[in-house]
Scaffold this motif. Sequence first.
Motif, short mmCIF file in Angstrom:
data_model
loop_
_atom_site.label_atom_id
_atom_site.label_comp_id
_atom_site.label_asym_id
_atom_site.label_seq_id
_atom_site.Cartn_x
_atom_site.Cartn_y
_atom_site.Cartn_z
N GLY A 379 87.64 -68.97 72.58
CA GLY A 379 88.29 -67.67 72.70
C GLY A 379 89.56 -67.74 73.53
O GLY A 379 90.55 -67.04 73.24
N ASN A 380 89.57 -68.58 74.57
CA ASN A 380 90.80 -68.78 75.35
C ASN A 380 91.92 -69.32 74.46
O ASN A 380 93.08 -68.89 74.56
CB ASN A 380 90.55 -69.76 76.50
CG ASN A 380 89.74 -69.16 77.63
OD1 ASN A 380 89.73 -67.95 77.82
ND2 ASN A 380 89.06 -70.00 78.38
N GLY A 381 91.56 -70.26 73.60
CA GLY A 381 92.56 -70.81 72.68
C GLY A 381 93.07 -69.78 71.70
O GLY A 381 94.27 -69.73 71.39
N ILE A 382 92.18 -68.94 71.21
CA ILE A 382 92.58 -67.88 70.27
C ILE A 382 93.54 -66.91 70.94
O ILE A 382 94.57 -66.52 70.37
CB ILE A 382 91.35 -67.14 69.72
CG1 ILE A 382 90.52 -68.08 68.83
CG2 ILE A 382 91.77 -65.90 68.93
CD1 ILE A 382 89.19 -67.49 68.38
N GLU A 383 93.22 -66.51 72.17
CA GLU A 383 94.09 -65.59 72.89
C GLU A 383 95.46 -66.19 73.13
O GLU A 383 96.48 -65.50 73.05
CB GLU A 383 93.44 -65.18 74.22
CG GLU A 383 92.22 -64.29 74.07
CD GLU A 383 92.53 -63.03 73.28
OE1 GLU A 383 93.51 -62.34 73.62
OE2 GLU A 383 91.79 -62.74 72.33
N ALA A 384 95.51 -67.49 73.43
CA ALA A 384 96.81 -68.15 73.63
C ALA A 384 97.62 -68.11 72.34
O ALA A 384 98.83 -67.84 72.36
CB ALA A 384 96.59 -69.59 74.09
N MET A 385 96.98 -68.37 71.20
CA MET A 385 97.71 -68.40 69.94
C MET A 385 98.25 -67.02 69.54
O MET A 385 99.28 -66.92 68.89
CB MET A 385 96.81 -68.97 68.84
CG MET A 385 96.56 -70.45 69.01
SD MET A 385 95.68 -71.15 67.61
CE MET A 385 95.61 -72.88 68.10
N LYS A 386 97.54 -65.97 69.94
CA LYS A 386 97.98 -64.63 69.59
C LYS A 386 99.33 -64.29 70.23
O LYS A 386 99.99 -63.34 69.80
CB LYS A 386 96.93 -63.61 70.02
CG LYS A 386 95.68 -63.58 69.15
CD LYS A 386 94.69 -62.54 69.66
CE LYS A 386 93.45 -62.48 68.79
NZ LYS A 386 92.46 -61.49 69.32
N LYS A 387 99.74 -65.05 71.23
CA LYS A 387 101.05 -64.82 71.84
C LYS A 387 102.19 -65.24 70.92
O LYS A 387 103.32 -64.80 71.08
CB LYS A 387 101.14 -65.60 73.15
CG LYS A 387 100.24 -65.09 74.25
CD LYS A 387 99.97 -66.11 75.33
CE LYS A 387 101.20 -66.79 75.87
NZ LYS A 387 100.88 -67.74 76.94
N TYR A 388 101.87 -66.09 69.96
CA TYR A 388 102.92 -66.68 69.13
C TYR A 388 102.84 -66.29 67.66
O TYR A 388 103.82 -66.41 66.93
CB TYR A 388 102.86 -68.22 69.23
CG TYR A 388 102.77 -68.70 70.65
CD1 TYR A 388 103.84 -68.55 71.52
CD2 TYR A 388 101.61 -69.30 71.13
CE1 TYR A 388 103.76 -68.98 72.84
CE2 TYR A 388 101.52 -69.74 72.44
CZ TYR A 388 102.59 -69.57 73.29
OH TYR A 388 102.51 -70.00 74.59
N VAL A 389 101.67 -65.86 67.21
CA VAL A 389 101.51 -65.55 65.79
C VAL A 389 100.45 -64.45 65.64
O VAL A 389 99.44 -64.46 66.35
CB VAL A 389 101.12 -66.81 64.99
CG1 VAL A 389 99.81 -67.40 65.48
CG2 VAL A 389 101.05 -66.52 63.50
N GLU A 390 100.70 -63.53 64.75
CA GLU A 390 99.73 -62.48 64.47
C GLU A 390 98.66 -63.03 63.54
O GLU A 390 98.96 -63.47 62.42
CB GLU A 390 100.42 -61.28 63.82
CG GLU A 390 99.50 -60.10 63.59
CD GLU A 390 100.22 -58.89 63.03
OE1 GLU A 390 99.54 -57.96 62.54
OE2 GLU A 390 101.47 -58.87 63.08
N LEU A 391 97.42 -63.02 63.99
CA LEU A 391 96.33 -63.62 63.22
C LEU A 391 95.73 -62.61 62.25
O LEU A 391 95.30 -61.53 62.65
CB LEU A 391 95.24 -64.16 64.15
CG LEU A 391 95.68 -65.27 65.12
CD1 LEU A 391 94.52 -65.67 66.02
CD2 LEU A 391 96.21 -66.48 64.36
N SER A 392 95.71 -62.97 60.98
CA SER A 392 95.17 -62.09 59.95
C SER A 392 93.76 -62.48 59.53
O SER A 392 93.03 -61.67 58.96
CB SER A 392 96.09 -62.09 58.72
OG SER A 392 96.22 -63.41 58.19
N GLU A 393 93.37 -63.72 59.79
CA GLU A 393 92.04 -64.18 59.37
C GLU A 393 91.63 -65.36 60.24
O GLU A 393 92.45 -66.21 60.58
CB GLU A 393 92.06 -64.62 57.90
CG GLU A 393 90.72 -65.13 57.38
CD GLU A 393 90.77 -65.56 55.92
OE1 GLU A 393 90.08 -66.54 55.56
OE2 GLU A 393 91.50 -64.92 55.14
N ILE A 394 90.34 -65.40 60.62
CA ILE A 394 89.77 -66.55 61.32
C ILE A 394 88.65 -67.12 60.46
O ILE A 394 87.70 -66.41 60.11
CB ILE A 394 89.22 -66.16 62.70
CG1 ILE A 394 90.36 -65.67 63.61
CG2 ILE A 394 88.51 -67.35 63.35
CD1 ILE A 394 89.89 -65.21 64.98
#
Length: 488
Positions: A379-394
């Motif tokens: 989850g920490n990694g997911i939160e970091a990635m959300k700073k750079y790209v809008e996630l539409s699907e996991i």
Amino acid sequence: MNILVIDVGTSSMRGILFTQDGETLTQRQQLYQVTYGEKGWVWQDASDWENALYGIIREITAETEEKGWRVDAIAITSQRSSVIPVDREFKPLCPAIMWQDKRTGDICDSLRDKNDKVFSLCGSRVNPVFSASKMTWIRRELPEVYSKTRTFMVIPDYLIFCMTGEVCTDYTYGSRSLLMNIRKRQWDPELLELFEVDEEKLCRLIEPGSICGYTSGTFRERTGCPEGVPVITAGGDQQCGAIGQGVVKEGILSVTAGTGGFLVAALNEVPSNLEQDVICNVSSVKGQYILESSVLTCCSAFDWFKREFYGNCSYDELNRDIASVPPGSHGCLCLPYFQGRSTPDWNSQARGVFSNITLGTTRADMLRGLLEGICYEIGNGIEAMKKYVELSEICVNGGLTNSEPFNQIQSDVYGTPIVRRGKSDATARGAFMVAAAEMGVYRSVEEAFRMLKKNSEERIYVPSEAYTGLYREAREQMNQMYRQIYSR
């Protein structure tokens, strides 16, 4: 058109022959073992991969001849950062230093003050996993080997040479070296100087998903494979595994919970606001990039806990125990750093911790706490990635996703629906898609995924809003505990 995918893993190599519709005609597997030494040294003889390749190709070639099939192209995907120095006749000069080898820890520690510069050029901080420091170690500790080295290769480079006689590496492997400029996609003079590597000892860089050569007469003699078959470098295993799960355009994230945990998200360009909490690599989809984050122990920690606390019980029993414990594991909290922490800070000194243990704590509480801890770190990694790209699907895959309770924990912790697709051979299927697009079977990797997706089972897990706040607080508690223990 039939495409043979060679998938080079850490413990085995697989060859899978796909039809152009993505159906499996036949497959073979060859097992091998790495050698673990003292002080974190890990190595393997290159002959293991060479012999496995020849054995797989011989067997599949014989079967294709018997059944009237053809092999129209060969695609290769591989583990990414293990280093093989070869001489002028392309013979290995010493065993390969494997990606998980830690002998270069002191070299990397000495370069920590260069992290800002290194990251700005290549998209990653200095770390012992990537290949550059392994080359530095060879230069310093094995100077005779370095002087005789014609080329430093990673495993797929070596096998491509065995098949075609060509010397090249693709951008996905270059971007896992700390030596390639991520934006220019060229070997970088400043990085080469920093790591003391001569550029002439590196392979020529090419685009992933490209035909890098054709099977040679020598390869035909050794395997029976016809001469002139195109060989395609499909890129690194994590890139291909993500593609196999659907990471074919910006905004899609793949979470692989295997031996370790790997997060890969696609994006179209290097973010202008990129910070050192993620890794930026080149994608196997031409022109794209990926963000990566990782957790060093997932299945390996789960298997350890099963072995030490449950013995020979079945996985069904484990799943029942996991499901019997409420979210939050009765307060039991786990820091899942059993082999250190990778992103964001590459802390090899970090260790696993179980906290808030009482006389009422059960092994089932600890087991669920372990799985929740793994999800908090993902989850920490997911939160970091959300700073750079809008996630539409996991989308999720890997050995741990065979556990239904674990998948529900993932969805609850991440606070979003997740998708698990039925096929377990995501890496090989991703390599097939890359090769099929290059060979003109499909117009793009995205189209290849859409076509193959039609025959793939899907299971969607939806988060329970009742647990979102509880898990958010527990993740922050874990992060706070980590900072208290390892603050510098």
